[in-house]
Write an enzyme that holds these catalytic residues in place. Structure first.
Site, PDB file in Angstrom:
ATOM      1  N   GLY A  82     -48.295 -52.063  22.001  1.00 44.68           N
ATOM      2  CA  GLY A  82     -47.596 -51.006  22.726  1.00 44.68           C
ATOM      3  C   GLY A  82     -48.616 -50.198  23.504  1.00 44.68           C
ATOM      4  O   GLY A  82     -49.788 -50.103  23.091  1.00 44.68           O
ATOM      5  N   GLN A 136     -51.863 -43.111  28.281  1.00 50.92           N
ATOM      6  CA  GLN A 136     -53.068 -43.719  27.715  1.00 50.92           C
ATOM      7  C   GLN A 136     -53.945 -44.366  28.782  1.00 50.92           C
ATOM      8  O   GLN A 136     -55.106 -44.679  28.514  1.00 50.92           O
ATOM      9  CB  GLN A 136     -52.699 -44.784  26.669  1.00 50.92           C
ATOM     10  CG  GLN A 136     -52.123 -44.209  25.395  1.00 50.92           C
ATOM     11  CD  GLN A 136     -51.853 -45.303  24.387  1.00 50.92           C
ATOM     12  OE1 GLN A 136     -50.811 -45.945  24.437  1.00 50.92           O
ATOM     13  NE2 GLN A 136     -52.791 -45.538  23.485  1.00 50.92           N
ATOM     14  N   CYS A 184     -54.097 -46.870  16.962  1.00 53.91           N
ATOM     15  CA  CYS A 184     -53.812 -46.476  18.340  1.00 53.91           C
ATOM     16  C   CYS A 184     -54.963 -46.947  19.221  1.00 53.91           C
ATOM     17  O   CYS A 184     -56.123 -46.785  18.857  1.00 53.91           O
ATOM     18  CB  CYS A 184     -53.677 -44.957  18.424  1.00 53.91           C
ATOM     19  SG  CYS A 184     -53.349 -44.341  20.079  1.00 53.91           S
ATOM     20  N   LEU A 185     -54.632 -47.518  20.375  1.00 51.72           N
ATOM     21  CA  LEU A 185     -55.685 -47.986  21.292  1.00 51.72           C
ATOM     22  C   LEU A 185     -56.552 -46.839  21.778  1.00 51.72           C
ATOM     23  O   LEU A 185     -57.676 -47.056  22.219  1.00 51.72           O
ATOM     24  CB  LEU A 185     -55.054 -48.714  22.487  1.00 51.72           C
ATOM     25  CG  LEU A 185     -54.350 -50.041  22.151  1.00 51.72           C
ATOM     26  CD1 LEU A 185     -53.626 -50.591  23.376  1.00 51.72           C
ATOM     27  CD2 LEU A 185     -55.329 -51.065  21.611  1.00 51.72           C
ATOM     28  N   HIS A 238     -44.021 -44.217  18.282  1.00 58.47           N
ATOM     29  CA  HIS A 238     -45.441 -43.922  18.518  1.00 58.47           C
ATOM     30  C   HIS A 238     -45.703 -43.734  20.016  1.00 58.47           C
ATOM     31  O   HIS A 238     -46.351 -42.765  20.424  1.00 58.47           O
ATOM     32  CB  HIS A 238     -46.288 -45.081  17.953  1.00 58.47           C
ATOM     33  CG  HIS A 238     -47.756 -44.963  18.195  1.00 58.47           C
ATOM     34  ND1 HIS A 238     -48.677 -44.799  17.182  1.00 58.47           N
ATOM     35  CD2 HIS A 238     -48.487 -44.997  19.346  1.00 58.47           C
ATOM     36  CE1 HIS A 238     -49.909 -44.729  17.698  1.00 58.47           C
ATOM     37  NE2 HIS A 238     -49.812 -44.858  19.012  1.00 58.47           N
ATOM     38  N   GLU A 239     -45.165 -44.659  20.837  1.00 59.62           N
ATOM     39  CA  GLU A 239     -45.417 -44.583  22.290  1.00 59.62           C
ATOM     40  C   GLU A 239     -44.719 -43.379  22.907  1.00 59.62           C
ATOM     41  O   GLU A 239     -45.239 -42.746  23.827  1.00 59.62           O
ATOM     42  CB  GLU A 239     -44.971 -45.870  22.998  1.00 59.62           C
ATOM     43  CG  GLU A 239     -45.648 -47.147  22.536  1.00 59.62           C
ATOM     44  CD  GLU A 239     -47.151 -47.075  22.447  1.00 59.62           C
ATOM     45  OE1 GLU A 239     -47.768 -46.252  23.150  1.00 59.62           O
ATOM     46  OE2 GLU A 239     -47.720 -47.833  21.649  1.00 59.62           O
ATOM     47  N   HIS A 265     -46.732 -40.354  22.704  1.00 60.01           N
ATOM     48  CA  HIS A 265     -47.761 -40.278  23.751  1.00 60.01           C
ATOM     49  C   HIS A 265     -47.219 -39.582  25.000  1.00 60.01           C
ATOM     50  O   HIS A 265     -47.962 -38.907  25.712  1.00 60.01           O
ATOM     51  CB  HIS A 265     -48.258 -41.672  24.140  1.00 60.01           C
ATOM     52  CG  HIS A 265     -49.308 -42.238  23.222  1.00 60.01           C
ATOM     53  ND1 HIS A 265     -50.506 -41.615  22.978  1.00 60.01           N
ATOM     54  CD2 HIS A 265     -49.354 -43.393  22.507  1.00 60.01           C
ATOM     55  CE1 HIS A 265     -51.236 -42.362  22.146  1.00 60.01           C
ATOM     56  NE2 HIS A 265     -50.555 -43.445  21.844  1.00 60.01           N
TER      57      HIS A 265
HETATM   58 NI    NI Z   1     -51.241 -44.938  20.584  1.00 61.14          NI
END
Ligand code: NI
Length: 173
Positions: free
Chosen positions: A46, A51, A89-90, A131-132, A135
């Site tokens: 995701g 991000q 998380c990236l 989660h996304e 963001h």
């Molecule tokens: Ni994330």
């Protein structure tokens, strides 16, 4: 298509509230393609536009069936249950924590053809979307941890940076 730079924890673009997307343009579709490529390149499932430094309400995710899906201006219209599971998380590479999320959610959004969509998600997909969507409001998964756990992570990052060893035990979002 192009790989995009992922903003890491500490970058102010991760803390802004993203803006409503007004129109699905060819530029937006190109951005979606680049986000999908970047997500898979980073072994993520995701990725939200903030991000990659783009302040729009847009996210992409793996659909669990070998494809990717984009959600534009997503909103959660219903939710139920609760489940705790580990998240990564990236934007916080190598950091993991247990986060409580709704077990199922109802979602309304616009797809990359500009068409309205309405669906229910559960399990991992529901977790990814929650989660996304965080963001899009400048919220990171560590904000859901206890203050003690969050402080421990912040201090660790300040002192040592992000862990070099990339664990494969959890998925990155
Ligand atoms: Ni994330």
């Amino acid at each position: 298509m192009a790989l995009l730079d992922i903003k890491l924890y500490g970058d102010p673009s991760l803390r802004r509230k993203a803006s409503h997307v007004r129109e699905v343009t060819p530029e937006l579709r190109r951005l979606i393609g680049d986000m999908v490529e970047t997500m898979y390149h980073q072994i993520g499932i995701g990725l939200a536009a903030p991000q990659v430094g783009i302040p729009y309400r847009l996210l992409v995710m793996d659909d669990g069936k070998g494809g990717a899906r984009a959600l534009i201006n997503p909103i959660i219209t219903g939710r139920g249950g609760s489940v705790v599971d580990e998240e990564g998380c990236l934007s916080l590479p190598g950091i993991f924590g247990d986060v409580e999320r709704s077990k199922w959610i109802s979602v309304q959004a616009t797809d990359d053809d500009g068409k309205p969509i309405d669906f229910e998600a559960q399990g991992l997909l529901a977790r990814v979307i929650q989660h996304e969507m965080d963001h899009l409001d400048g919220v990171l998964f560590i904000d859901h941890l206890s203050p003690v756990a969050r402080d421990r992570i912040k201090k660790k990052i300040q002192k040592h940076g992000f862990p070099k060893e990339r664990s494969s035990r959890a998925f990155a979002l």
